[in-house]
Write a protein that holds these residues in place. Sequence first.
Motif, PDB file in Angstrom:
ATOM      1  N   ALA A 258     -22.023  36.464  73.665  1.00 34.77           N
ATOM      2  CA  ALA A 258     -21.579  35.011  72.782  1.00 34.77           C
ATOM      3  C   ALA A 258     -20.321  35.120  72.899  1.00 34.77           C
ATOM      4  CB  ALA A 258     -21.536  35.173  71.579  1.00 34.77           C
ATOM      5  N   ASN A 259     -19.700  36.473  72.881  1.00 35.99           N
ATOM      6  CA  ASN A 259     -18.502  37.306  73.468  1.00 35.99           C
ATOM      7  C   ASN A 259     -17.814  36.396  75.448  1.00 35.99           C
ATOM      8  OD1 ASN A 259     -17.329  37.273  71.047  1.00 35.99           O
ATOM      9  ND2 ASN A 259     -18.326  40.005  70.829  1.00 35.99           N
ATOM     10  N   GLN A 260     -18.756  37.030  75.925  1.00 35.54           N
ATOM     11  CA  GLN A 260     -18.803  37.133  77.481  1.00 35.54           C
ATOM     12  C   GLN A 260     -18.680  36.441  77.482  1.00 35.54           C
ATOM     13  OE1 GLN A 260     -21.462  39.904  79.560  1.00 35.54           O
ATOM     14  NE2 GLN A 260     -22.383  41.041  77.462  1.00 35.54           N
ATOM     15  N   LEU A 261     -19.683  35.087  76.787  1.00 36.12           N
ATOM     16  CA  LEU A 261     -19.604  33.590  77.319  1.00 36.12           C
ATOM     17  C   LEU A 261     -18.408  32.920  77.070  1.00 36.12           C
ATOM     18  CD1 LEU A 261     -21.747  31.707  78.573  1.00 36.12           C
ATOM     19  CD2 LEU A 261     -21.582  30.801  76.187  1.00 36.12           C
ATOM     20  N   ASN A 262     -17.932  33.664  76.294  1.00 34.30           N
ATOM     21  CA  ASN A 262     -15.988  33.115  75.427  1.00 34.30           C
ATOM     22  C   ASN A 262     -15.291  33.247  77.099  1.00 34.30           C
ATOM     23  OD1 ASN A 262     -16.936  32.022  73.053  1.00 34.30           O
ATOM     24  ND2 ASN A 262     -16.306  33.771  72.435  1.00 34.30           N
TER      25      ASN A 262
ATOM     26  N   LEU B  45     -20.697  29.332  66.591  1.00 35.86           N
ATOM     27  CA  LEU B  45     -20.905  28.166  67.572  1.00 35.86           C
ATOM     28  C   LEU B  45     -22.545  28.331  67.734  1.00 35.86           C
ATOM     29  CD1 LEU B  45     -20.194  25.359  68.401  1.00 35.86           C
ATOM     30  CD2 LEU B  45     -19.706  25.966  70.526  1.00 35.86           C
ATOM     31  N   LEU B  46     -22.847  29.022  68.147  1.00 36.72           N
ATOM     32  CA  LEU B  46     -24.222  29.241  68.183  1.00 36.72           C
ATOM     33  C   LEU B  46     -25.236  29.094  67.403  1.00 36.72           C
ATOM     34  CD1 LEU B  46     -26.252  29.659  70.277  1.00 36.72           C
ATOM     35  CD2 LEU B  46     -26.573  31.816  70.781  1.00 36.72           C
ATOM     36  N   PRO B  47     -25.190  29.987  66.272  1.00 40.17           N
ATOM     37  CA  PRO B  47     -26.437  30.082  64.895  1.00 40.17           C
ATOM     38  C   PRO B  47     -25.904  28.466  64.110  1.00 40.17           C
ATOM     39  CG  PRO B  47     -24.175  32.175  64.673  1.00 40.17           C
ATOM     40  CD  PRO B  47     -24.459  31.645  66.182  1.00 40.17           C
ATOM     41  N   ALA B  48     -24.579  28.267  64.002  1.00 42.19           N
ATOM     42  CA  ALA B  48     -24.324  27.271  63.295  1.00 42.19           C
ATOM     43  C   ALA B  48     -25.015  25.765  63.670  1.00 42.19           C
ATOM     44  CB  ALA B  48     -22.695  26.705  63.547  1.00 42.19           C
TER      45      ALA B  48
END
Length: 349
Positions: free
Chosen positions: A223-227, A290-293
């Motif tokens: 997730a952080n890399q995608l950010n 955002l992903l788990p939400a």
Amino acid sequence: MQRYPKLYFGILILLLVGTIIMAIDFGAVPIHIHEMYSALLHAIKNDAPLNIHEAVFLEIRLPRVLLCAITGGILAASGVMMQGLFRNPIVEPGLIGTSAGAAFGASFIFVLSDILPFWLQRFSGILLVPVFAFVGSVLATVLVYTLAKSVNRVSVTNLLLIGIAVNAIALSGTGFLSFISRDPQARSITFWNLGSFAGASWLQILITAIVTLPVMILLLRYANQLNALMLGDKEAGYLGVHTERLKWQILLLNTAMVAIATAFVGVIAFVGLIVPHMMRLLIGGNNRTLLPAAFLSGAILLTVADIAARLLIAPGEIPIGIITSLVGAPVFIILLKQTQLLQKGGSYD
């Protein structure tokens, strides 16, 4: 909401639990909470259900609702990853051929299963359609990846354009199979392409969960890399992100998750498009939250849609894809208007 993510996740979890209980309760055979509790106790003790209500709960209603929730979560989470990868909030999971390939694979079995070797039909059994839908989904997506690859790198623009072309080819194949099919076969193709949870089983839940759980854990790690990738390829590279490897990893994980869900329930539109967009407006664009939400919200949305599909013309059932498209398209247009994504500069005015 952006300042209190824990509170927001607590609300989503409570909404999901309440929605699941409602989805189990509502139907041709109403099942109340005390009957659910009693049925679960008997199942744990390996006892037979006491009555028809407990049997319906354990064998029909509960697997259907759980598969529906998991599928909604998969589609929404996939939408988050695809929108982050393409850096575009109006991208959806089926854009790179996954859904169209699955539809072609399933249509092939509906129409031409007789030409398959007997040993393959016997080995696959009731999973013959999902197996070929999964294979078609993966093959179509791999074809898009392969054609989009140029000089050891994957262009996001190429993925988009080639995905549109491969989608068109797969849909043409599905259309041809519908053309040469008999009426019952054509009806099966139509209903599969509109999505349904009527055939949900514990085996399908097990297979879907086995794939989804590790994939979601891995996606959260990225997730952080995608950010960083959302800033641009060069900027992400300056921050230490291996952008090409990250693209392949996200695409492969996304394909595995969406393909397995689509293979069992058919094509369901708009969940992977509108849920990530709505969640991004509510809690911001940090993919770690955002992903788990989105997963929880997608599960809630599709479960509510399934309730509507079962109740609107009861005792009949509307294909769930009709419900999601009917509600999703207007909601998406409203969201586009509110976020000013429909720019006046491209009009003829």
